[in-house]
Design a protein around this motif. Structure first.
Motif, PDB file in Angstrom:
ATOM      1  N   GLN A  59      36.806  81.346   5.453  1.00 42.68           N
ATOM      2  CA  GLN A  59      35.757  81.282   5.494  1.00 42.68           C
ATOM      3  C   GLN A  59      35.612  82.642   4.230  1.00 42.68           C
ATOM      4  N   GLN A  60      36.391  83.561   3.858  1.00 46.45           N
ATOM      5  CA  GLN A  60      37.013  84.824   2.971  1.00 46.45           C
ATOM      6  C   GLN A  60      36.786  84.084   1.434  1.00 46.45           C
ATOM      7  N   ASN A  62      35.076  80.891   1.166  1.00 49.36           N
ATOM      8  CA  ASN A  62      34.031  81.114   0.436  1.00 49.36           C
ATOM      9  C   ASN A  62      32.668  81.630   0.449  1.00 49.36           C
ATOM     10  N   LEU A  63      33.182  82.606   0.796  1.00 48.49           N
ATOM     11  CA  LEU A  63      31.604  83.757   0.723  1.00 48.49           C
ATOM     12  C   LEU A  63      32.575  84.856  -0.357  1.00 48.49           C
TER      13      LEU A  63
END
Length: 66
Positions: A59-60, A62-63
């Protein structure tokens, strides 16, 4: 230098509290309860290491693109 001393003292305090925690658990829980406690602690650690941390890294990554 001040930060190194603070971090070192903090770690020593945390380790001392962990030993106190283990001492309290072993004194007040019977062997069956203690076994369940350490079993669920291990399951929690494995779930964290195998599922939650990799998802967080994904997630990090992609964020950061967003």
């Amino acid at each position: 230098m001040k930060d190194i001393v603070f971090i070192s003292i903090s770690r020593i305090i945390v380790i001392a509290f962990q030993f106190i925690n283990i001492k309290l658990f072993t004194n007040y829980l019977n062997p069956t309860q203690l076994g369940f406690y350490f079993f669920f602690l291990t399951v929690s650690y494995l779930a964290n290491a195998l599922i939650f941390v990799p998802i967080d890294y994904y997630q990090q990554a992609n964020l950061a693109r967003i």
